[in-house]
Design a protein around this motif. Structure first.
Motif, mmCIF file in Angstrom:
data_model
loop_
_atom_site.group_PDB
_atom_site.id
_atom_site.type_symbol
_atom_site.label_atom_id
_atom_site.label_comp_id
_atom_site.label_asym_id
_atom_site.label_seq_id
_atom_site.Cartn_x
_atom_site.Cartn_y
_atom_site.Cartn_z
ATOM 1 N N GLN A 35 0.440 -1.177 -0.090
ATOM 2 C CA GLN A 35 0.284 0.367 0.127
ATOM 3 C C GLN A 35 0.803 1.210 -0.096
ATOM 4 N N SER A 36 0.597 2.413 -0.286
ATOM 5 C CA SER A 36 1.419 3.141 -0.998
ATOM 6 C C SER A 36 1.488 4.220 0.479
ATOM 7 N N ASN A 37 3.080 4.758 0.894
ATOM 8 C CA ASN A 37 2.660 4.910 2.477
ATOM 9 C C ASN A 37 1.723 6.811 2.446
ATOM 10 N N ILE A 38 1.369 7.385 2.691
ATOM 11 C CA ILE A 38 0.820 8.508 3.256
ATOM 12 C C ILE A 38 1.486 9.073 3.711
ATOM 13 N N ARG A 39 1.323 10.714 2.822
ATOM 14 C CA ARG A 39 2.696 11.888 3.338
ATOM 15 C C ARG A 39 2.097 12.365 2.530
ATOM 16 N N ILE A 40 3.331 13.628 3.336
ATOM 17 C CA ILE A 40 3.062 15.168 2.054
ATOM 18 C C ILE A 40 4.136 15.405 1.307
ATOM 19 N N ASN A 41 4.375 16.642 0.341
ATOM 20 C CA ASN A 41 5.642 16.883 0.167
ATOM 21 C C ASN A 41 6.595 17.758 0.821
ATOM 22 N N ASN A 42 5.708 18.746 1.814
ATOM 23 C CA ASN A 42 6.408 19.906 2.659
ATOM 24 C C ASN A 42 7.081 19.469 4.032
ATOM 25 N N TYR A 43 7.454 17.881 4.044
ATOM 26 C CA TYR A 43 7.743 17.358 5.138
ATOM 27 C C TYR A 43 9.273 17.933 5.949
ATOM 28 N N TRP A 44 9.839 18.595 4.398
ATOM 29 C CA TRP A 44 11.056 19.171 4.891
ATOM 30 C C TRP A 44 10.623 20.393 6.377
ATOM 31 N N TRP A 71 -3.935 14.092 -7.654
ATOM 32 C CA TRP A 71 -4.431 13.955 -8.936
ATOM 33 C C TRP A 71 -6.025 14.072 -9.065
ATOM 34 N N ILE A 72 -6.125 15.691 -8.943
ATOM 35 C CA ILE A 72 -6.450 16.569 -9.911
ATOM 36 C C ILE A 72 -7.523 15.497 -11.067
ATOM 37 N N ARG A 277 3.763 30.583 9.343
ATOM 38 C CA ARG A 277 4.247 29.994 7.577
ATOM 39 C C ARG A 277 3.620 29.291 6.983
ATOM 40 N N LEU A 278 3.142 29.715 6.064
ATOM 41 C CA LEU A 278 2.646 29.313 5.106
ATOM 42 C C LEU A 278 3.244 28.497 3.262
ATOM 43 N N ALA A 279 2.963 27.124 3.412
ATOM 44 C CA ALA A 279 4.285 26.130 2.383
ATOM 45 C C ALA A 279 3.390 25.787 1.221
ATOM 46 N N TYR A 280 2.589 25.849 -0.132
ATOM 47 C CA TYR A 280 2.386 25.572 -0.587
ATOM 48 C C TYR A 280 3.375 25.100 -2.144
ATOM 49 N N SER A 281 2.811 23.006 -2.319
ATOM 50 C CA SER A 281 3.664 22.745 -3.111
ATOM 51 C C SER A 281 2.579 22.222 -5.030
ATOM 52 N N TYR A 282 2.889 21.969 -6.103
ATOM 53 C CA TYR A 282 1.580 21.649 -6.602
ATOM 54 C C TYR A 282 3.014 20.446 -7.365
ATOM 55 N N ASP A 283 2.302 19.575 -7.571
ATOM 56 C CA ASP A 283 2.915 18.260 -8.198
ATOM 57 C C ASP A 283 2.732 17.894 -10.097
ATOM 58 N N PHE A 284 3.869 17.678 -10.742
ATOM 59 C CA PHE A 284 3.570 18.003 -11.919
ATOM 60 C C PHE A 284 3.962 16.158 -12.106
ATOM 61 N N ARG A 291 -2.388 12.392 -18.653
ATOM 62 C CA ARG A 291 -3.656 11.780 -19.512
ATOM 63 C C ARG A 291 -5.122 12.377 -18.934
ATOM 64 N N SER A 292 -5.281 12.218 -17.100
ATOM 65 C CA SER A 292 -5.837 11.723 -16.706
ATOM 66 C C SER A 292 -6.232 13.004 -15.740
ATOM 67 N N SER A 293 -5.347 13.404 -15.442
ATOM 68 C CA SER A 293 -4.874 14.315 -13.834
ATOM 69 C C SER A 293 -4.509 15.579 -13.731
ATOM 70 N N TYR A 294 -5.163 16.622 -13.609
ATOM 71 C CA TYR A 294 -3.826 17.723 -13.573
ATOM 72 C C TYR A 294 -3.119 18.485 -13.146
ATOM 73 N N GLY A 295 -2.727 16.924 -12.276
ATOM 74 C CA GLY A 295 -1.566 17.231 -10.798
ATOM 75 C C GLY A 295 -1.594 17.147 -9.696
ATOM 76 N N SER A 296 -1.381 17.682 -8.510
ATOM 77 C CA SER A 296 -1.548 17.195 -7.109
ATOM 78 C C SER A 296 -1.522 18.561 -6.432
ATOM 79 N N GLN A 297 -2.243 19.090 -5.176
ATOM 80 C CA GLN A 297 -1.973 19.933 -5.021
ATOM 81 C C GLN A 297 -1.696 20.162 -3.502
ATOM 82 N N GLU A 298 -0.912 20.883 -2.488
ATOM 83 C CA GLU A 298 -1.054 20.845 -0.700
ATOM 84 C C GLU A 298 -0.323 22.396 -0.344
ATOM 85 N N ILE A 299 -1.418 22.036 0.530
ATOM 86 C CA ILE A 299 -1.319 23.345 1.621
ATOM 87 C C ILE A 299 -0.937 23.509 2.981
ATOM 88 N N MET A 300 0.407 24.336 3.211
ATOM 89 C CA MET A 300 0.025 23.218 5.179
ATOM 90 C C MET A 300 0.227 25.050 5.493
#
Length: 319
Positions: A35-44, A71-72, A277-284, A291-300
């Motif tokens: 199972q894919s692990n549940i995590r976020i980009n901005n953990y640094w 996967w928007i 502090r505000l952190a944001y990331s966008y995945d490509f 072909r089926s998704s615009y990417g992923s968004q994250e805010i912290m």
């Protein structure tokens, strides 16, 4: 001079022994499940998200909240919400932490509540070793109104509507210096030994970062993370620039992340005020899913309270 030299040799031998033991523990916990692990980009911004041993030693209290939309435009894609709170006593070298997250994928909802204890060992004036453990309560719920089945009212499918609850545990360590950070953690450790305890599967992290501290207006930080989760092995590479203005250190950050395979992300963070502090990331996505998704968004959002003066060994990603 001789006594100082002997002290340094003994000191670094102690560090090497501690690291060797902890690395063997990490390797022992490496096997995972499917199972894919549940995590976020901005953990640094706060590695407590992936490691109960992480101590943000500049403040007594740190509160964070994060949301991620994966996967928007992809039906049933994961939506994840995190909240963490840590309370650290510099006098006792001890941190108590609380982490809650909710993850929804299709008709399945997972909720996880973790309580953690961390202890910091001062190795010398420039290094410290943080050790941590957490206990987790995990629930899974199924919303059959969103499920598509071949047979309407299939009793086998609808038997899974009941809530399922399991208990689990995380362990980890971090070696912290003024310029670097090295850490390892194993999440959902009990899933390794109990076949019935797999509501969330085991995942292991090994990571390191180098912080190029400088009084210049721009400084760099690099990071690399290895994630092991059953057959899923991933590497993440992170490069970020931090910009300082008018004696405000690290006012905002611009960065990029590459995750194997076929995923890149743009990272941005900024101090709204000195304590928030505000952190944001966008995945490509480079692979077929683009072909089926615009990417992923994250805010912290990160709130910091009650600054601790004189933290000589703090690993400062931001101030």
């Amino acid at each position: 001079m001789r006594s100082k030299k002997i002290y340094r040799i003994l000191e670094y031998n102690w560090i090497n022994r501690a690291l060797t033991a902890l690395v063997f523990l990490f390797i022992y916990c490496l096997p995972g499940f499917s199972q894919s692990n549940i995590r976020i980009n901005n953990y640094w911004e706060n590695t407590y998200y992936i490691n109960p041993a992480s101590i943000y030693g500049e403040y007594n209290f740190v509160l964070t909240g994060a949301g991620r939309k994966q996967w928007i435009n992809f039906p049933g894609a994961p939506q994840t919400f995190f909240t963490t709170f840590t309370a650290y006593s510099d006098h006792l070298n001890t941190q108590l932490g609380l982490k809650f997250f909710s993850d929804k994928i299709g008709y399945t909802s997972l909720k996880n509540l973790s309580l953690s204890y961390s202890y910091s060992v001062k190795l010398d004036d420039a290094h410290k070793l943080n050790l941590g453990v957490s206990g987790n309560v995990q629930d899974v719920l199924y919303d059959m109104n969103e499920a598509n089945t071949e047979t309407i009212g299939d009793p086998v499918v609808y038997a899974n509507q009941n809530k399922m609850t399991n208990f689990n545990a995380d362990v980890g360590f971090e070696l912290v210096g003024r310029y670097f950070l090295i850490g390892a953690s194993s999440q959902n450790l009990l899933s390794l030994f109990n076949e019935d305890n797999k509501l969330q599967t085991n995942a292991s992290f090994l990571y390191g970062s180098y912080n190029m501290l400088s009084e210049q207006p721009v400084r760099l930080r690099t990071g690399i993370t290895f994630i092991k989760n059953d057959a899923l092995n991933q590497l993440e590479f992170n490069l970020s620039s931090y910009f300082s203005f008018n004696r405000h250190p690290d006012l905002f950050q611009l960065g990029a992340l590459y995750r194997t395979n076929n995923e890149i992300a743009a990272l941005f963070s900024i101090d709204l005020i000195s304590s928030v502090r505000l952190a944001y990331s966008y995945d490509f996505f480079i692979g077929d899913i683009r072909r089926s998704s615009y990417g992923s968004q994250e805010i912290m959002l990160i709130w910091k309270f009650s600054e601790i003066p004189g933290c000589a060994t703090c690993y400062k990603l931001f101030k």
